[in-house]
Design a protein around this motif. Structure first.
Motif, PDB file in Angstrom:
ATOM      1  N   TYR A   1       1.130  -1.396 -11.764  1.00 16.57           N
ATOM      2  CA  TYR A   1       0.715  -2.219 -10.624  1.00 16.57           C
ATOM      3  C   TYR A   1       1.304  -1.685  -9.322  1.00 16.57           C
ATOM      4  O   TYR A   1       0.602  -1.550  -8.311  1.00 16.57           O
ATOM      5  CB  TYR A   1       1.146  -3.669 -10.838  1.00 16.57           C
ATOM      6  N   LEU A   2       2.581  -1.357  -9.341  1.00 12.83           N
ATOM      7  CA  LEU A   2       3.236  -0.879  -8.124  1.00 12.83           C
ATOM      8  C   LEU A   2       2.642   0.456  -7.680  1.00 12.83           C
ATOM      9  O   LEU A   2       2.511   0.723  -6.484  1.00 12.83           O
ATOM     10  CB  LEU A   2       4.740  -0.746  -8.364  1.00 12.83           C
ATOM     11  N   PHE A   3       2.269   1.286  -8.636  1.00 12.94           N
ATOM     12  CA  PHE A   3       1.642   2.572  -8.313  1.00 12.94           C
ATOM     13  C   PHE A   3       0.340   2.350  -7.537  1.00 12.94           C
ATOM     14  O   PHE A   3       0.096   2.975  -6.497  1.00 12.94           O
ATOM     15  CB  PHE A   3       1.377   3.346  -9.604  1.00 12.94           C
ATOM     16  N   LYS A   4      -0.489   1.453  -8.028  1.00 10.88           N
ATOM     17  CA  LYS A   4      -1.765   1.177  -7.352  1.00 10.88           C
ATOM     18  C   LYS A   4      -1.533   0.560  -5.973  1.00 10.88           C
ATOM     19  O   LYS A   4      -2.197   0.918  -4.998  1.00 10.88           O
ATOM     20  CB  LYS A   4      -2.615   0.244  -8.217  1.00 10.88           C
ATOM     21  N   LEU A   5      -0.581  -0.356  -5.906  1.00 11.63           N
ATOM     22  CA  LEU A   5      -0.313  -1.025  -4.631  1.00 11.63           C
ATOM     23  C   LEU A   5       0.205  -0.034  -3.592  1.00 11.63           C
ATOM     24  O   LEU A   5      -0.230  -0.045  -2.434  1.00 11.63           O
ATOM     25  CB  LEU A   5       0.698  -2.154  -4.837  1.00 11.63           C
ATOM     26  N   MET A   6       1.123   0.843  -3.991  1.00 11.63           N
ATOM     27  CA  MET A   6       1.689   1.792  -3.032  1.00 11.63           C
ATOM     28  C   MET A   6       0.642   2.774  -2.537  1.00 11.63           C
ATOM     29  O   MET A   6       0.658   3.174  -1.367  1.00 11.63           O
ATOM     30  CB  MET A   6       2.875   2.522  -3.659  1.00 11.63           C
ATOM     31  N   ASN A   7      -0.279   3.153  -3.392  1.00 13.12           N
ATOM     32  CA  ASN A   7      -1.378   4.011  -2.940  1.00 13.12           C
ATOM     33  C   ASN A   7      -2.211   3.306  -1.876  1.00 13.12           C
ATOM     34  O   ASN A   7      -2.624   3.916  -0.885  1.00 13.12           O
ATOM     35  CB  ASN A   7      -2.258   4.411  -4.129  1.00 13.12           C
ATOM     36  N   SER A   8      -2.446   2.016  -2.070  1.00 15.64           N
ATOM     37  CA  SER A   8      -3.217   1.248  -1.088  1.00 15.64           C
ATOM     38  C   SER A   8      -2.455   1.120   0.224  1.00 15.64           C
ATOM     39  O   SER A   8      -3.036   1.242   1.308  1.00 15.64           O
ATOM     40  CB  SER A   8      -3.536  -0.149  -1.642  1.00 15.64           C
TER      41      SER A   8
ATOM     42  N   VAL B   1      -0.183   3.150   1.462  1.00 15.84           N
ATOM     43  CA  VAL B   1      -0.170   4.454   2.137  1.00 15.84           C
ATOM     44  C   VAL B   1      -1.530   4.755   2.764  1.00 15.84           C
ATOM     45  O   VAL B   1      -1.620   5.302   3.870  1.00 15.84           O
ATOM     46  CB  VAL B   1       0.232   5.560   1.134  1.00 15.84           C
ATOM     47  N   ALA B   2      -2.598   4.378   2.071  1.00 17.10           N
ATOM     48  CA  ALA B   2      -3.947   4.647   2.585  1.00 17.10           C
ATOM     49  C   ALA B   2      -4.202   3.912   3.896  1.00 17.10           C
ATOM     50  O   ALA B   2      -4.934   4.401   4.763  1.00 17.10           O
ATOM     51  CB  ALA B   2      -4.988   4.240   1.544  1.00 17.10           C
TER      52      ALA B   2
ATOM     53  N   VAL C   1       7.503  -2.245   0.581  1.00 19.56           N
ATOM     54  CA  VAL C   1       7.014  -0.872   0.423  1.00 19.56           C
ATOM     55  C   VAL C   1       6.987  -0.169   1.776  1.00 19.56           C
ATOM     56  O   VAL C   1       7.434   0.977   1.913  1.00 19.56           O
ATOM     57  CB  VAL C   1       5.609  -0.856  -0.221  1.00 19.56           C
ATOM     58  N   GLN C   2       6.470  -0.855   2.790  1.00 23.86           N
ATOM     59  CA  GLN C   2       6.406  -0.267   4.134  1.00 23.86           C
ATOM     60  C   GLN C   2       7.801   0.097   4.637  1.00 23.86           C
ATOM     61  O   GLN C   2       8.004   1.164   5.218  1.00 23.86           O
ATOM     62  CB  GLN C   2       5.732  -1.251   5.096  1.00 23.86           C
ATOM     63  N   GLU C   3       8.750  -0.778   4.400  1.00 28.09           N
ATOM     64  CA  GLU C   3      10.115  -0.513   4.851  1.00 28.09           C
ATOM     65  C   GLU C   3      10.695   0.707   4.147  1.00 28.09           C
ATOM     66  O   GLU C   3      11.282   1.585   4.784  1.00 28.09           O
ATOM     67  CB  GLU C   3      11.000  -1.733   4.585  1.00 28.09           C
ATOM     68  N   PHE C   4      10.505   0.782   2.836  1.00 26.27           N
ATOM     69  CA  PHE C   4      11.095   1.891   2.083  1.00 26.27           C
ATOM     70  C   PHE C   4      10.459   3.227   2.458  1.00 26.27           C
ATOM     71  O   PHE C   4      11.140   4.255   2.504  1.00 26.27           O
ATOM     72  CB  PHE C   4      10.949   1.644   0.583  1.00 26.27           C
TER      73      PHE C   4
ATOM     74  N   GLU D   1       1.354  -6.449   9.241  1.00 26.52           N
ATOM     75  CA  GLU D   1       0.830  -7.503   8.367  1.00 26.52           C
ATOM     76  C   GLU D   1      -0.657  -7.316   8.077  1.00 26.52           C
ATOM     77  O   GLU D   1      -1.162  -7.794   7.058  1.00 26.52           O
ATOM     78  CB  GLU D   1       1.058  -8.871   9.012  1.00 26.52           C
ATOM     79  N   ALA D   2      -1.349  -6.612   8.969  1.00 23.48           N
ATOM     80  CA  ALA D   2      -2.789  -6.409   8.769  1.00 23.48           C
ATOM     81  C   ALA D   2      -3.067  -5.569   7.523  1.00 23.48           C
ATOM     82  O   ALA D   2      -4.143  -5.665   6.932  1.00 23.48           O
ATOM     83  CB  ALA D   2      -3.395  -5.732   9.997  1.00 23.48           C
ATOM     84  N   VAL D   3      -2.103  -4.746   7.124  1.00 26.28           N
ATOM     85  CA  VAL D   3      -2.288  -3.919   5.928  1.00 26.28           C
ATOM     86  C   VAL D   3      -2.471  -4.802   4.701  1.00 26.28           C
ATOM     87  O   VAL D   3      -3.351  -4.565   3.865  1.00 26.28           O
ATOM     88  CB  VAL D   3      -1.096  -2.956   5.739  1.00 26.28           C
ATOM     89  N   ALA D   4      -1.638  -5.833   4.588  1.00 28.55           N
ATOM     90  CA  ALA D   4      -1.761  -6.753   3.450  1.00 28.55           C
ATOM     91  C   ALA D   4      -3.125  -7.435   3.458  1.00 28.55           C
ATOM     92  O   ALA D   4      -3.757  -7.597   2.407  1.00 28.55           O
ATOM     93  CB  ALA D   4      -0.644  -7.792   3.491  1.00 28.55           C
TER      94      ALA D   4
END
Length: 371
Positions: free
Chosen positions: A112-119, A121-122, A238-241, A248-251
């Protein structure tokens, strides 16, 4: 230039060919997705069927609960977060690409975290105060532990490790995930010895990552934390790291995308429940085949022994993944444990990877003696 009649007919023909090709691509994609879904469903049912049919399992139910001394393990886990003041966390960038490793043993823990982090970053961009702004990102999901050394030996800019909560969920999830990779091997073949060995591997895995956290940017997050956190909050973390703009618009974009797909986003809580239930089945089978013994007590002793032997995960180097059998013969491993050892060991042949410590070379070759 005006078209001729023959040119007009050719244009119509080419458009028909293009439409037909698009229809064929759509059909193939749909067919493959349907096939993969059936394969996944078959695997899940197969594991459950293997274990539910085991004799006397109903009278020996064991849950995937925290071990008595699990807090000893949890208290050792380290981070190296660049945003924290006073932290020297290296972020090596090979060839202008920030390589972000999401690392966990085989199983569902990091999907799940892998998919979320790809999103993330995109949709994201580097923060205005970032020292590096002209890089691209590559998100890499891996089971292989980084070799000892700094960024130039393992090739990662930052690492995210997902920690099983409780530990037994990680041990059993990895066993279940590995079954598919071994011919003629099913869940019913997994023994208490395999569960003990898998637990040792999980602990040693995080011993290794604690050493990585001494110098490389590393974020440690628990599996239950991933599953239970609001998506917006997890995206913010994720954004911070990754040193991205806290937007917030990314979410909103990510969740809107999932909504447009009919809510097709992966539900981490349902995956966690699946891991709990499959783990409980494995443990219950082990208990039913070892009557008169308390397997949770046995597994807790494995944890205590590992913590003592590693001096609370501080010894260097950490113990081998290939030496996780019982004390009388630690090198004697079942096929499934050997396969897991291979998946956990450093991949010395991978891009941007350089193994120079003898222990890493031995692990890569499957040499538990390393003499």
């Amino acid at each position: 230039m005006p078209k001729t009649k023959s040119g007009h007919r050719i244009g119509i023909f080419m458009r028909c060919v293009a439409v037909a090709a698009m229809v064929m691509v759509f059909f193939l994609v749909f067919s493959f997705q349907h096939t993969f879904k059936l394969m996944e469903e078959h695997h899940e049912r197969h594991v459950a069927r293997d274990l539910n049919d085991h004799p006397s399992i109903m009278s020996h139910k064991v849950g995937t609960e925290p071990l008595e001394h699990e807090e000893m393990f949890a208290n050792t886990l380290k981070n190296c977060l660049p945003a924290e003041k006073g932290k020297e966390c290296k972020t090596y960038i090979p060839e202008s690409t920030e390589r972000i490793g999401i690392i966990a043993p085989p199983g569902l823990m990091a999907t799940y975290l892998f998919k979320l982090m790809n999103s993330v970053v995109a949709h994201g961009k580097k923060s205005s105060g970032s020292k590096v702004t002209n890089t691209t990102f590559e998100i890499i999901q891996t089971t292989h532990i980084p070799p000892y050394g700094y960024g130039k030996t393992h090739g990662y800019t930052r690492l995210v490790r997902v920690v099983p909560e409780p530990l037994l969920v990680g041990a059993t999830d990895t066993l279940v995930a590995t079954i598919n990779n071994i011919n003629d091997y099913g869940a019913k073949h997994i023994t208490l010895g395999d569960i003990k060995a898998s637990l040792r591997q999980q602990i040693r895995y995080h011993c290794r990552l604690n050493h990585v956290a001494a110098h490389t940017a590393l974020w440690t997050i628990g599996l239950e934390e991933v599953a239970g956190m609001r998506t917006e909050d997890l995206i913010d973390r994720v954004q911070e790291f990754l040193d991205l703009e806290r937007d917030e618009a990314v979410a909103d974009k990510i969740m809107e995308g999932e909504a447009n797909n009919g809510g097709a986003g992966e539900n981490p809580l349902s995956k966690l429940e699946e891991m709990y239930s499959e783990g409980a089945l494995l443990l219950s089978v082990a208990q039913s085949t070892n009557p008169g013994q308390d397997i949770l007590e046995i597994l807790d002793q494995v944890l205590v022994d590992e913590m003592r032997m590693s001096k609370n995960l501080t010894n260097w180097p950490c113990e081998s993944f290939w030496k996780v059998g019982d004390a009388e013969n630690p090198l004697e491993l079942s096929p499934i444990i050997k396969r897991i050892s291979q998946d956990l060991s450093p991949d010395c042949g991978a891009a941007f990877t350089d193994c120079f410590v003898q222990r890493d070379k031995c692990e890569y070759k499957g040499d538990g003696k390393c003499s």
